[in-house]
Design an enzyme around this catalytic site. Sequence first.
Site: not given
Ligand code: ADP
Ligand code: ZN
Ligand code: MG
Length: 631
Positions: A214-216, A219-221, A438, A441
């Site tokens: 998924g995108p950065p 919440g993957k980590t 603005e 727009h």
């Molecule tokens: P990734 O690994 O996908 O780049 P992280 O897991 O590091 O993203 O997420 C960074 C922070 O963003 C987390 O520590 C949390 O605070 C917040 N976050 C991201 N996704 C969620 C979610 N689904 N629910 C709650 N907090 C989230």
């Molecule tokens: Zn503009």
């Molecule tokens: Mg990560």
Amino acid sequence: MLDNNNGDMNSRKPLIYYVIIAVTILLLLNTFIFPLLLARQVQVVGYSDFLSMIDEGKVSEVSLTQQADQILFVAKNDQGQEELYKTAVFPDEGLITRLQNAGVRFSAEIPTQNNTLLSFVFSWILPILIFVGLGRLLSNQLEKRMGGGMNALSFGKADAKMIVADKETGVTFADVAGEEEAKDALKEIVDFLEHPDKYAGIGAKLPKGALLVGPPGTGKTLLAKAVAGEAKVPFFSISGSEFVEMFVGMGAAKVRDLFKQANEKAPCIVFIDEIDTIGKKRDGAGSIGGNDEREQTLNQLLTEMDGFDGKKGVVILAATNRPESLDPALLRPGRFDRRVPVELPDLQGREAILRVHAKDVKCEDGIDLKEIARATSGASGAELANIINEAALRAVRLGRQSVNQEDLMESVETVIAGYQRKNAVMSEQEKRIVSYHEIGHALVAAMQTHSAPVTKITIIPRTSGALGYTMQVDEGEHYLMSREELLNKIVTLTGGQAAEELIFHSITTGASNDIEKATRLARGMITRYGMGEFGMVALETVNNQYLGGDTSLSCSPAYSEKIDEQVVALVKQAREKADRILRENEAKLHELAAYLMKQETITGEEFMRILNAKPESEAAAEPAAEAEKEA
Ligand code: ADP
Ligand code: ZN
Ligand code: MG
């Protein structure tokens, strides 16, 4: 990353601390303990016993003058071992002759120290051992403090951070909001880690690895940690970039060590973050300067994944935002065969994430997180967490005790457009241009049936460089965009410059961002969405769907030329439509721009109220004339 904090605390104590402790211990040992240990046990006997021992021939050595009031002597005890004795001095003339007769050596001094081997041990070996031990301790500490820097010297030990699940990660699925599909997919893994026998009984093999894609910032980590937290198992976490080491072969050694550790701690989770750094497609045979190190590491990873027993309960999670770049060998069954998409949150997901993070800050009653969720379409979880934090910071700045709705809305803008540049002074003329731009727009957007209503227009400059902007918020969630909506969007984007030209008969550099967006949309319509003259032919491919989605052309140069022509035509058409709308509503344009200039920020409601009010020809005509004079 949460890691074992205790270890870190220790390593922060200065090294000198350990040296001082060691030296103190040595000194204490030397002055108090060693002499006691080394000193012979001295037995006190009466003088008559002394004499009889001489007569029995047990005494071998006697010291007469060492101390004035006592006699030290060495004699065999009952077991035949030599021991040290002492007795009080007695006025005895015949002692010397008695000793001579018994053949006893007598002298001024006899050694009070025990045998040489023992003293050698105490005075040499022990201190050396202590120093060696100390040295190792210090070098361990040093290594920990230097982190990766010392790894070259530690020869391939994986320094995966191990976290004892229930205590230290402390993250559960409740902390991850939205992402219900991802959580469902991972719940099975949690169940497997908790009851492996249930699966073994039926003969089911669980995937060895799952890939979070998924995108950065989605919440993957966080999810990986939550799996460990839910299953209450150890969590080994290592980042792909940590595998890439100073010396060739180190990465591979690390992989080996990581899996060895994991096998010992099973059931457990091994989490490889940013796996794309080592898992990139391997180069073909002919390529020069391929990354040997990376390939070796990847090969080792593949070997280890095949090698370990799937029933043992080691589950490997990995995360990436570039799944298309991964080596296919990683994705085949038996390795990362399960893919868990972790997408950007939808409206409900955003609201849930905001709620999770709002719990950590003090909020006023009755704040409307739904409104914030609606205003943040496309934001990731990390950005939403940031919005809550920015709001809390703003509340503190303004000396308030809790966060209110205004803080939240303002921080949405801060995250989208940067901080307000309070001291940036725009000239009156610039302010006027920005106002018309603005309102241009907004007016174009409002006049087209398919466009979302404006919620806010502002001409307060932002640190991002924006001099003003129009915020549009969709009522619900959009998954599809129709051709009409896309076209309307392009028209709205051209509305800013159209207004400038209409009123001032000249244009500024202020529209560069609009132009970029409009071009990208128009191009996408023609090359990817099949909305142009070419029909349903993919003329461009998306490279990184999760990272900005940059595209590359996949057509002949001849077609490329035609695409460009069509893009230009499409945007030109849109601009003409915007011009027409503004010409037809010029009075309203003047009225609204004048109001915005005075207020600097107006809401969607104010905008709509003025737009829908009966035209006040007097009020509207005046600023028009004024503006034209100055332009
Ligand atoms: P990734 O690994 O996908 O780049 P992280 O897991 O590091 O993203 O997420 C960074 C922070 O963003 C987390 O520590 C949390 O605070 C917040 N976050 C991201 N996704 C969620 C979610 N689904 N629910 C709650 N907090 C989230
Ligand atoms: Zn503009
Ligand atoms: Mg990560």
